[in-house]
Design a protein around this motif. Structure first.
Motif, PDB file in Angstrom:
ATOM      1  N   ASP A 139      -2.219 -11.344   3.624  1.00  0.00           N
ATOM      2  CA  ASP A 139      -3.100 -10.810   2.586  1.00  0.00           C
ATOM      3  C   ASP A 139      -4.547 -10.937   3.071  1.00  0.00           C
ATOM      4  OD1 ASP A 139      -2.894 -10.240  -0.613  1.00  0.00           O
ATOM      5  OD2 ASP A 139      -4.775 -11.245  -0.123  1.00  0.00           O
ATOM      6  N   MET A 140      -5.422 -10.072   2.544  1.00  0.00           N
ATOM      7  CA  MET A 140      -6.838 -10.156   2.900  1.00  0.00           C
ATOM      8  C   MET A 140      -7.446 -11.493   2.477  1.00  0.00           C
ATOM      9  SD  MET A 140      -9.730  -7.985   0.948  1.00  0.00           S
ATOM     10  CE  MET A 140     -11.452  -8.466   1.043  1.00  0.00           C
ATOM     11  N   HIS A 141      -6.975 -12.036   1.347  1.00  0.00           N
ATOM     12  CA  HIS A 141      -7.564 -13.257   0.795  1.00  0.00           C
ATOM     13  C   HIS A 141      -6.836 -14.494   1.316  1.00  0.00           C
ATOM     14  CE1 HIS A 141      -8.473 -10.027  -2.160  1.00  0.00           C
ATOM     15  NE2 HIS A 141      -9.676 -10.574  -2.058  1.00  0.00           N
ATOM     16  N   HIS A 142      -7.585 -15.572   1.416  1.00  0.00           N
ATOM     17  CA  HIS A 142      -7.036 -16.840   1.867  1.00  0.00           C
ATOM     18  C   HIS A 142      -5.942 -17.316   0.899  1.00  0.00           C
ATOM     19  CE1 HIS A 142      -6.647 -20.849   3.237  1.00  0.00           C
ATOM     20  NE2 HIS A 142      -7.463 -21.408   2.374  1.00  0.00           N
ATOM     21  N   GLY A 143      -4.776 -17.664   1.444  1.00  0.00           N
ATOM     22  CA  GLY A 143      -3.684 -18.184   0.614  1.00  0.00           C
ATOM     23  C   GLY A 143      -3.936 -19.651   0.304  1.00  0.00           C
ATOM     24  N   ALA A 190       2.975 -11.091   1.780  1.00  0.00           N
ATOM     25  CA  ALA A 190       2.605  -9.758   2.242  1.00  0.00           C
ATOM     26  C   ALA A 190       1.623  -9.116   1.263  1.00  0.00           C
ATOM     27  CB  ALA A 190       3.863  -8.892   2.379  1.00  0.00           C
ATOM     28  N   GLY A 191       0.359  -9.107   1.644  1.00  0.00           N
ATOM     29  CA  GLY A 191      -0.658  -8.396   0.863  1.00  0.00           C
ATOM     30  C   GLY A 191      -1.085  -7.171   1.657  1.00  0.00           C
ATOM     31  N   ARG A 226      16.517 -14.997   9.828  1.00  0.00           N
ATOM     32  CA  ARG A 226      16.230 -15.419   8.449  1.00  0.00           C
ATOM     33  C   ARG A 226      14.750 -15.214   8.163  1.00  0.00           C
ATOM     34  NH1 ARG A 226      18.814 -21.385   8.695  1.00  0.00           N
ATOM     35  NH2 ARG A 226      20.981 -20.920   8.172  1.00  0.00           N
ATOM     36  N   CYS A 227      14.419 -14.171   7.415  1.00  0.00           N
ATOM     37  CA  CYS A 227      13.026 -13.971   7.016  1.00  0.00           C
ATOM     38  C   CYS A 227      12.975 -13.205   5.698  1.00  0.00           C
ATOM     39  CB  CYS A 227      12.221 -13.255   8.097  1.00  0.00           C
ATOM     40  SG  CYS A 227      12.763 -11.604   8.473  1.00  0.00           S
ATOM     41  N   PHE A 228      11.961 -13.522   4.926  1.00  0.00           N
ATOM     42  CA  PHE A 228      11.736 -12.773   3.683  1.00  0.00           C
ATOM     43  C   PHE A 228      10.245 -12.656   3.443  1.00  0.00           C
ATOM     44  CE2 PHE A 228      10.483 -16.100   0.606  1.00  0.00           C
ATOM     45  CZ  PHE A 228      10.881 -17.255   1.260  1.00  0.00           C
ATOM     46  N   ALA A 229       9.878 -11.594   2.730  1.00  0.00           N
ATOM     47  CA  ALA A 229       8.467 -11.340   2.438  1.00  0.00           C
ATOM     48  C   ALA A 229       8.302 -11.094   0.948  1.00  0.00           C
ATOM     49  CB  ALA A 229       7.972 -10.132   3.231  1.00  0.00           C
ATOM     50  N   LEU A 230       7.182 -11.550   0.416  1.00  0.00           N
ATOM     51  CA  LEU A 230       6.874 -11.395  -1.008  1.00  0.00           C
ATOM     52  C   LEU A 230       5.580 -10.621  -1.153  1.00  0.00           C
ATOM     53  CD1 LEU A 230       7.434 -15.103  -2.151  1.00  0.00           C
ATOM     54  CD2 LEU A 230       9.135 -13.279  -1.902  1.00  0.00           C
ATOM     55  N   LEU A 231       5.537  -9.718  -2.109  1.00  0.00           N
ATOM     56  CA  LEU A 231       4.302  -8.973  -2.356  1.00  0.00           C
ATOM     57  C   LEU A 231       3.230  -9.906  -2.932  1.00  0.00           C
ATOM     58  CD1 LEU A 231       2.838  -6.212  -2.478  1.00  0.00           C
ATOM     59  CD2 LEU A 231       3.650  -6.026  -4.838  1.00  0.00           C
ATOM     60  N   GLU A 232       2.037  -9.830  -2.347  1.00  0.00           N
ATOM     61  CA  GLU A 232       0.870 -10.512  -2.923  1.00  0.00           C
ATOM     62  C   GLU A 232      -0.104  -9.432  -3.398  1.00  0.00           C
ATOM     63  OE1 GLU A 232       0.848 -13.716  -3.444  1.00  0.00           O
ATOM     64  OE2 GLU A 232       2.228 -14.610  -2.007  1.00  0.00           O
ATOM     65  N   GLY A 233      -1.216  -9.206  -2.654  1.00  0.00           N
ATOM     66  CA  GLY A 233      -2.210  -8.237  -3.105  1.00  0.00           C
ATOM     67  C   GLY A 233      -1.997  -6.843  -2.524  1.00  0.00           C
ATOM     68  N   GLY A 234      -3.037  -6.012  -2.687  1.00  0.00           N
ATOM     69  CA  GLY A 234      -2.980  -4.605  -2.273  1.00  0.00           C
ATOM     70  C   GLY A 234      -3.334  -3.761  -3.478  1.00  0.00           C
ATOM     71  N   TYR A 235      -4.483  -3.082  -3.437  1.00  0.00           N
ATOM     72  CA  TYR A 235      -5.022  -2.475  -4.663  1.00  0.00           C
ATOM     73  C   TYR A 235      -5.345  -0.993  -4.531  1.00  0.00           C
ATOM     74  CZ  TYR A 235      -4.881  -7.333  -5.525  1.00  0.00           C
ATOM     75  OH  TYR A 235      -4.398  -8.608  -5.634  1.00  0.00           O
TER      76      TYR A 235
END
Ligand SMILES: [Zn+2]
Length: 273
Positions: A139-143, A190-191, A226-235
């Motif tokens: 993501d663009m922003h710090h997690g 994933a942002g 074994r991997c998975f991704a979660l949506l965070e940002g994106g506008y």
């Protein structure tokens, strides 16, 4: 084959910033559903949340209203579902809402309520299903929430990259993935807000394909896929679907048409927004 986690209730119109619109997940799932199988998640339990967050935190999210609380539990549940499928060797992308990576153990901000990725990774660790995890946040922003939650935990490595040019960004991430230590799973925040037409103004659509692909390769090499991704940002809603599809094609193992070389050394650090 890659699978998608999604639930219609992620479209719940709870009170939040206009930027964090339900149209985001709608656009993404609308684009992905023809390419990948969708699995509906169950809501996370209170017990799942309390592995990461304090009871006071949970109660303060409850006070935000039943719509927020229910959707936040379902979002964390989507993360748990994605992690479970990843453990079976199926790379999974969870199109979930609200996002999570700014949520700390006892506070929340930036459209996030429960830290979805922390809930999922902690669940696997505490069940003894994994001993080590790597979390990659693009993501663009710090997690900040994720980093703080796992700061004292040697079982979890948190990876983020900051760079001013796309070449350096992708090159640095590739280097970090190449030198990854032993891990049992790769979890991705994933942002898509680093997109050239979004707030971050850096990455092209093809770059998200490349990102997904190098993460997939690292997962094949290190974790038995074994991997998975979660949506965070994106506008930038108009292109969210195609960017998420590009990432998912990469994560499903389809090679990108454009690759990236080594990073150059004169590029600087991307300032925090
Ligand atoms: Zn962001």
């Amino acid at each position: 084959m890659l699978k998608i986690v999604y639930h219609e209730d992620y479209l719940t119109d709870y009170f939040t910033s206009a930027a964090e619109s339900p149209l985001r997940v709608k656009a993404i799932h609308g684009r992905l559903q023809d390419h990948f199988l969708t699995v509906a998640p169950e809501a996370a339990s209170v017990e799942d949340i309390l592995r990461v967050h304090t009871r006071e935190h949970l109660e303060s999210v409850q006070r935000e209203g039943p719509e927020v609380y229910r959707t936040a539990l379902l979002s964390a549940g989507g993360a748990l579902g994605a992690a479970r499928m990843a453990m079976e060797g199926t790379p999974t992308f969870a199109v979930i809402r609200p996002p999570g990576h700014h949520a700390k153990r006892s506070s929340y901000s930036g459209f996030c309520f429960f830290n979805n990725i922390a809930v999922a990774v902690t669940s696997l660790l505490e069940a003894g299903s994994i001993r080590r995890a790597v979390i990659i946040d693009f993501d663009m922003h710090h997690g900040d929430g994720t980093e703080v939650i796992f700061r004292e935990n040697p079982a979890v490595d948190f990876i983020e990259v900051r760079a001013r040019s796309r070449e350096r960004y992708l090159g640095l991430l590739e280097l970090k993935l190449r030198w990854l230590g032993p891990t049992d799973i790769i979890a991705v925040s994933a942002g898509f807000d680093l997109y050239v037409r979004d707030w971050g103004g850096l990455l092209e659509t093809d770059d998200f394909h490349y990102l997904g692909y190098i993460i997939r390769q690292a997962a094949e090499n290190k974790t038995g896929c074994r991997c998975f991704a979660l949506l965070e940002g994106g506008y930038f809603v108009n292109d969210l679907g195609k960017n998420a599809l590009a990432f998912c094609l990469g994560l499903s193992g389809e090679p990108p048409s454009v690759t990236c070389g080594e990073p150059d050394d004169d590029a600087g650090i991307w300032p925090e927004p």
